[in-house]
Design a protein around this motif. Structure first.
Motif, PDB file in Angstrom:
ATOM      1  N   ARG A   1      25.016  82.145 -54.813  1.00 51.51           N
ATOM      2  CA  ARG A   1      23.704  82.455 -55.386  1.00 51.51           C
ATOM      3  C   ARG A   1      23.104  83.665 -54.672  1.00 51.51           C
ATOM      4  O   ARG A   1      23.443  83.957 -53.529  1.00 51.51           O
ATOM      5  CB  ARG A   1      22.773  81.255 -55.265  1.00 51.51           C
ATOM      6  N   LYS A   2      22.187  84.318 -55.350  1.00 46.01           N
ATOM      7  CA  LYS A   2      21.528  85.510 -54.806  1.00 46.01           C
ATOM      8  C   LYS A   2      20.946  85.254 -53.419  1.00 46.01           C
ATOM      9  O   LYS A   2      21.080  86.065 -52.509  1.00 46.01           O
ATOM     10  CB  LYS A   2      20.440  85.957 -55.791  1.00 46.01           C
TER      11      LYS A   2
ATOM     12  N   ARG B   1      21.721  86.761 -60.911  1.00 47.69           N
ATOM     13  CA  ARG B   1      21.294  85.614 -60.106  1.00 47.69           C
ATOM     14  C   ARG B   1      22.392  85.033 -59.221  1.00 47.69           C
ATOM     15  O   ARG B   1      22.113  84.470 -58.181  1.00 47.69           O
ATOM     16  CB  ARG B   1      20.734  84.515 -61.010  1.00 47.69           C
TER      17      ARG B   1
END
Length: 197
Positions: free
Chosen positions: A104-105, A81
Motif C-alpha cells: 500500500r502507498k 494507491r
C-alpha cells in the motif's frame, strides 16, 4: 486443465453439505470447510459417493509467508494507491506456486508517506524485497518496503537494460543513461543470492 487452487491455512473453502465433507488437510467450523495446510485443493469421491475436500502438501512445498518474513516479489500491477505483487520467494526458499501480495502507498517508506507516488516507486516487472506485515483481505499478503534494506533490487529500463541504483530513489539505464524513479533497496550482503539466471 487449469492448475488447482492453492490454499493457505485458515482459508474458507466451501460450505459442508450432505455429500461434501472435509478430508485430509481441512477442518469444519460453523458448517464451513477450512484449510489447515498450505497446498493445492483437490476433491475426491469415496466409495460411499461422498465428495471429500482435501488440501495436500508435498514436503518441500510447506513454506508459507509469515508475519515479519522477508520475501522476494515481482510487481504485477501498479496504481496510485497500491501495487500488486506475486511473492516468488520466502527467505531463501523459492516457491513453486506464488502467493499474492500488496504494497500500500502508506507502507512504501517510513517518512513522508503522504508524498509517495506509486509510479515513482515501482513498475510492473520489478523485483522487490519486502517484509510481510499481515495476511490482508482476499488471501493477499500485506507487504512493506519501509526500511532502507527493502525495495526494488532488480528492474529493467524502457530500453531493456538492467537498471543500476544511483541513489535511494533513482536508478540509471546503462544504455541510455536515463534515470528512472524507484524505491531502491540498500541491499545488505546477507540478502544477496547469486544465481546463473
Amino acid at each position: 486443465m487449469s492448475a488447482p487452487m492453492v490454499c493457505v491455512p485458515g482459508q474458507r473453502l466451501c460450505r459442508e453439505e450432505d455429500k461434501l465433507k472435509a478430508g485430509r488437510g481441512t477442518y469444519t467450523r460453523n458448517s464451513f470447510i477450512y484449510s489447515s495446510l498450505a497446498g493445492p485443493l483437490i476433491t475426491t469421491k469415496n466409495e460411499d459417493g461422498m465428495t471429500l475436500v482435501e488440501v495436500v502438501r508435498n514436503a518441500e512445498e510447506n513454506v508459507v509467508p509469515s508475519v515479519d518474513a522477508l520475501v522476494t516479489a515481482k510487481v504485477t500491477n501498479v496504481n496510485p494507491r497500491f501495487c500488486k505483487c506475486a511473492i516468488i520467494r520466502v527467505g531463501k526458499t523459492t516457491l513453486k506456486d506464488s502467493f499474492r501480495g500488496m504494497i500500500r502507498k502508506e507502507d512504501v517508506r517510513a517518512t513522508e508517506k503522504d508524498k509517495v507516488e506509486m509510479y515513482k516507486c515501482f513498475r510492473p516487472g520489478d523485483i522487490v524485497i519486502a517484509r510481510v506485515i499481515s495476511l490482508g483481505d482476499s488471501q493477499s499478503y500485506l507487504l512493506t518496503t519501509a526500511e532502507n534494506e527493502l525495495g526494488v533490487v532488480i528492474a529493467t529500463s524502457e530500453a531493456g537494460a538492467s537498471l543500476v541504483p544511483v541513489s535511494w530513489n533513482k536508478m540509471r539505464c546503462p544504455k541510455t543513461l536515463t534515470e528512472e524513479y524507484r524505491k531502491v533497496a540498500k541491499v545488505q550482503p546477507q540478502y544477496i543470492v547469486y544465481s546463473d539466471t
